[in-house]
Design a protein around this motif. Structure first.
Motif, PDB file in Angstrom:
ATOM      1  N   VAL A 183      55.328  36.630  53.186  1.00 44.95           N
ATOM      2  CA  VAL A 183      56.457  35.047  53.308  1.00 44.95           C
ATOM      3  C   VAL A 183      55.646  35.079  54.402  1.00 44.95           C
ATOM      4  O   VAL A 183      55.546  34.972  55.372  1.00 44.95           O
ATOM      5  N   VAL A 184      55.473  33.868  54.569  1.00 41.95           N
ATOM      6  CA  VAL A 184      54.955  32.496  55.256  1.00 41.95           C
ATOM      7  C   VAL A 184      56.126  31.304  55.879  1.00 41.95           C
ATOM      8  O   VAL A 184      56.562  30.862  54.815  1.00 41.95           O
ATOM      9  N   TYR A 185      55.803  31.299  57.118  1.00 43.12           N
ATOM     10  CA  TYR A 185      56.854  30.280  57.618  1.00 43.12           C
ATOM     11  C   TYR A 185      55.871  28.863  58.097  1.00 43.12           C
ATOM     12  O   TYR A 185      54.635  29.100  58.477  1.00 43.12           O
ATOM     13  N   GLY A 186      56.064  27.686  57.650  1.00 39.94           N
ATOM     14  CA  GLY A 186      55.309  27.065  58.246  1.00 39.94           C
ATOM     15  C   GLY A 186      56.102  25.496  57.386  1.00 39.94           C
ATOM     16  O   GLY A 186      57.368  25.012  57.799  1.00 39.94           O
ATOM     17  N   THR A 187      55.304  24.251  58.209  1.00 38.40           N
ATOM     18  CA  THR A 187      56.500  22.911  58.110  1.00 38.40           C
ATOM     19  C   THR A 187      55.654  22.696  56.760  1.00 38.40           C
ATOM     20  O   THR A 187      54.159  23.318  56.103  1.00 38.40           O
ATOM     21  N   LYS A 188      55.917  21.894  56.024  1.00 40.24           N
ATOM     22  CA  LYS A 188      56.208  21.025  55.272  1.00 40.24           C
ATOM     23  C   LYS A 188      53.771  20.854  54.834  1.00 40.24           C
ATOM     24  O   LYS A 188      53.749  20.829  54.000  1.00 40.24           O
ATOM     25  N   ASP A 189      53.732  20.583  56.087  1.00 41.26           N
ATOM     26  CA  ASP A 189      52.725  19.742  56.169  1.00 41.26           C
ATOM     27  C   ASP A 189      50.895  21.242  56.084  1.00 41.26           C
ATOM     28  O   ASP A 189      50.415  21.634  54.864  1.00 41.26           O
ATOM     29  N   GLU A 190      52.150  22.359  56.620  1.00 40.71           N
ATOM     30  CA  GLU A 190      51.130  23.876  56.132  1.00 40.71           C
ATOM     31  C   GLU A 190      51.257  24.248  55.709  1.00 40.71           C
ATOM     32  O   GLU A 190      50.033  25.031  54.939  1.00 40.71           O
ATOM     33  N   LEU A 191      52.389  24.385  54.895  1.00 38.90           N
ATOM     34  CA  LEU A 191      52.166  24.884  53.344  1.00 38.90           C
ATOM     35  C   LEU A 191      51.088  24.481  51.997  1.00 38.90           C
ATOM     36  O   LEU A 191      51.205  24.518  51.504  1.00 38.90           O
ATOM     37  N   LYS A 192      51.716  22.880  52.187  1.00 40.81           N
ATOM     38  CA  LYS A 192      50.525  22.267  50.961  1.00 40.81           C
ATOM     39  C   LYS A 192      49.234  22.044  51.904  1.00 40.81           C
ATOM     40  O   LYS A 192      48.522  23.043  51.013  1.00 40.81           O
ATOM     41  N   GLU A 193      49.274  22.682  52.526  1.00 41.85           N
ATOM     42  CA  GLU A 193      47.797  23.023  53.224  1.00 41.85           C
ATOM     43  C   GLU A 193      47.039  24.408  52.432  1.00 41.85           C
ATOM     44  O   GLU A 193      46.262  24.499  51.319  1.00 41.85           O
ATOM     45  N   ILE A 194      48.143  25.675  52.384  1.00 38.77           N
ATOM     46  CA  ILE A 194      47.982  26.507  51.601  1.00 38.77           C
ATOM     47  C   ILE A 194      48.098  26.687  50.587  1.00 38.77           C
ATOM     48  O   ILE A 194      47.721  27.225  49.583  1.00 38.77           O
ATOM     49  N   LEU A 195      48.678  25.860  50.014  1.00 38.93           N
ATOM     50  CA  LEU A 195      48.978  25.480  48.381  1.00 38.93           C
ATOM     51  C   LEU A 195      47.814  24.905  47.872  1.00 38.93           C
ATOM     52  O   LEU A 195      47.071  25.750  46.580  1.00 38.93           O
ATOM     53  N   GLU A 196      47.096  24.641  48.222  1.00 41.34           N
ATOM     54  CA  GLU A 196      45.795  23.806  48.053  1.00 41.34           C
ATOM     55  C   GLU A 196      44.788  24.907  47.910  1.00 41.34           C
ATOM     56  O   GLU A 196      42.890  25.037  48.011  1.00 41.34           O
ATOM     57  N   ASN A 197      44.741  25.842  48.687  1.00 41.81           N
ATOM     58  CA  ASN A 197      43.770  26.900  48.772  1.00 41.81           C
ATOM     59  C   ASN A 197      43.350  27.785  47.988  1.00 41.81           C
ATOM     60  O   ASN A 197      44.851  28.132  46.728  1.00 41.81           O
ATOM     61  N   PRO A 198      42.144  28.120  46.988  1.00 40.53           N
ATOM     62  CA  PRO A 198      42.074  28.556  45.997  1.00 40.53           C
ATOM     63  C   PRO A 198      42.363  29.427  45.930  1.00 40.53           C
ATOM     64  O   PRO A 198      42.183  30.036  44.358  1.00 40.53           O
ATOM     65  N   ILE A 199      42.132  31.013  46.883  1.00 37.47           N
ATOM     66  CA  ILE A 199      42.489  31.636  46.801  1.00 37.47           C
ATOM     67  C   ILE A 199      44.411  32.294  46.522  1.00 37.47           C
ATOM     68  O   ILE A 199      44.564  33.317  45.656  1.00 37.47           O
ATOM     69  N   ILE A 200      45.338  31.195  46.577  1.00 36.70           N
ATOM     70  CA  ILE A 200      46.450  30.968  46.447  1.00 36.70           C
ATOM     71  C   ILE A 200      46.741  31.693  44.722  1.00 36.70           C
ATOM     72  O   ILE A 200      46.090  30.167  44.374  1.00 36.70           O
ATOM     73  N   LYS A 201      47.094  32.228  44.135  1.00 40.81           N
ATOM     74  CA  LYS A 201      47.615  32.068  42.392  1.00 40.81           C
ATOM     75  C   LYS A 201      48.389  32.232  42.546  1.00 40.81           C
ATOM     76  O   LYS A 201      49.305  31.541  41.018  1.00 40.81           O
ATOM     77  N   ALA A 202      49.904  32.328  42.997  1.00 41.62           N
ATOM     78  CA  ALA A 202      51.280  32.299  42.660  1.00 41.62           C
ATOM     79  C   ALA A 202      52.288  32.016  44.198  1.00 41.62           C
ATOM     80  O   ALA A 202      51.633  32.342  45.259  1.00 41.62           O
ATOM     81  N   THR A 203      53.140  31.205  44.124  1.00 36.30           N
ATOM     82  CA  THR A 203      53.770  30.925  44.773  1.00 36.30           C
ATOM     83  C   THR A 203      55.623  30.666  44.491  1.00 36.30           C
ATOM     84  O   THR A 203      55.751  30.144  43.701  1.00 36.30           O
ATOM     85  N   SER A 204      55.906  30.199  45.859  1.00 31.50           N
ATOM     86  CA  SER A 204      57.570  31.050  45.810  1.00 31.50           C
ATOM     87  C   SER A 204      57.842  29.700  46.218  1.00 31.50           C
ATOM     88  O   SER A 204      57.480  29.839  47.998  1.00 31.50           O
ATOM     89  N   LEU A 205      58.665  29.279  46.316  1.00 29.64           N
ATOM     90  CA  LEU A 205      58.828  27.960  47.724  1.00 29.64           C
ATOM     91  C   LEU A 205      60.546  27.962  47.804  1.00 29.64           C
ATOM     92  O   LEU A 205      61.575  28.377  46.976  1.00 29.64           O
ATOM     93  N   GLY A 206      61.367  27.899  48.981  1.00 28.76           N
ATOM     94  CA  GLY A 206      61.857  27.690  49.786  1.00 28.76           C
ATOM     95  C   GLY A 206      61.655  26.888  50.818  1.00 28.76           C
ATOM     96  O   GLY A 206      61.573  26.568  51.128  1.00 28.76           O
ATOM     97  N   GLY A 207      63.283  25.995  51.081  1.00 31.91           N
ATOM     98  CA  GLY A 207      63.363  25.428  51.604  1.00 31.91           C
ATOM     99  C   GLY A 207      64.397  24.916  52.902  1.00 31.91           C
ATOM    100  O   GLY A 207      66.047  26.180  52.233  1.00 31.91           O
ATOM    101  N   VAL A 208      64.449  24.618  54.019  1.00 27.19           N
ATOM    102  CA  VAL A 208      65.868  24.163  55.022  1.00 27.19           C
ATOM    103  C   VAL A 208      65.832  22.551  55.317  1.00 27.19           C
ATOM    104  O   VAL A 208      64.918  21.836  55.208  1.00 27.19           O
ATOM    105  N   ILE A 209      67.057  22.508  54.909  1.00 23.51           N
ATOM    106  CA  ILE A 209      67.598  20.958  55.119  1.00 23.51           C
ATOM    107  C   ILE A 209      68.713  21.220  56.334  1.00 23.51           C
ATOM    108  O   ILE A 209      68.761  21.910  56.856  1.00 23.51           O
ATOM    109  N   GLU A 210      68.454  20.104  57.041  1.00 20.29           N
ATOM    110  CA  GLU A 210      69.483  19.624  57.958  1.00 20.29           C
ATOM    111  C   GLU A 210      71.530  19.356  56.984  1.00 20.29           C
ATOM    112  O   GLU A 210      71.254  19.326  56.266  1.00 20.29           O
ATOM    113  N   ASN A 211      72.037  19.916  58.133  1.00 19.64           N
ATOM    114  CA  ASN A 211      73.401  20.033  57.785  1.00 19.64           C
ATOM    115  C   ASN A 211      74.099  18.002  56.913  1.00 19.64           C
ATOM    116  O   ASN A 211      73.315  18.118  58.522  1.00 19.64           O
ATOM    117  N   TYR A 212      74.677  18.226  56.533  1.00 20.90           N
ATOM    118  CA  TYR A 212      74.962  17.147  56.891  1.00 20.90           C
ATOM    119  C   TYR A 212      77.052  17.299  56.818  1.00 20.90           C
ATOM    120  O   TYR A 212      77.548  17.526  56.665  1.00 20.90           O
TER     121      TYR A 212
END
Length: 137
Positions: free
Chosen positions: A108-137
């Motif tokens: 389980v990895v936490y990071g910013t959208k840009d940090e996680l995008k970098e991880i997703l582009e790494n060829p060693i990563i075979k699968a991901t599951s993504l969660g997100g945090v949004i601002e409350n309105y």
């Protein structure tokens, strides 16, 4: 085949903060059952439930795989003390395996959208599951 913790160390140093390591504690019989389910059904309908995923957490950044030794030892202690037969079986499989030789199925990895995008582009990563945090309105 999955890589061991020792083999992943270089990749871990490039990732944002990790909080949980999913460890391969499954017996050959369990793995065969999972594979048979996937073969007989649509692969997307088969999964390993959260209650069957065992691993350990970390609370601080680390600079060496040996920084995880305490958490791994505590994980083994908890498996050994558990009254669950599945946990006892997992302990019996893992008790003689050193952290460097443990097979890691996921993290389980936490990071910013840009940090996680970098991880997703790494060829060693075979699968991901993504969660997100949004601002409350």
């Amino acid at each position: 085949m999955y890589r061991t913790a020792g083999a992943y160390f270089e990749l871990f140093m490039q990732l944002p903060e990790m909080t949980w390591f999913w460890i391969d504690t499954y017996s050959s019989e369990q793995l065969n059952e999972f594979q048979q389910e996937a073969k007989e059904n649509d692969w997307s309908s088969t999964f390993i439930s959260e209650k069957d995923a065992l691993g350990f957490s970390i609370n601080t950044p680390y600079i060496s795989i040996h920084d995880l030794d305490g958490e791994y030892e505590q994980f083994l202690d908890l498996l050994q003390m558990s009254i669950s037969p599945d946990h006892q079986n997992a302990f019996n499989k893992m008790k003689d395996i050193k952290l460097e030789d443990v097979e890691i199925l996921g993290v389980v990895v936490y990071g910013t959208k840009d940090e996680l995008k970098e991880i997703l582009e790494n060829p060693i990563i075979k699968a991901t599951s993504l969660g997100g945090v949004i601002e409350n309105y």
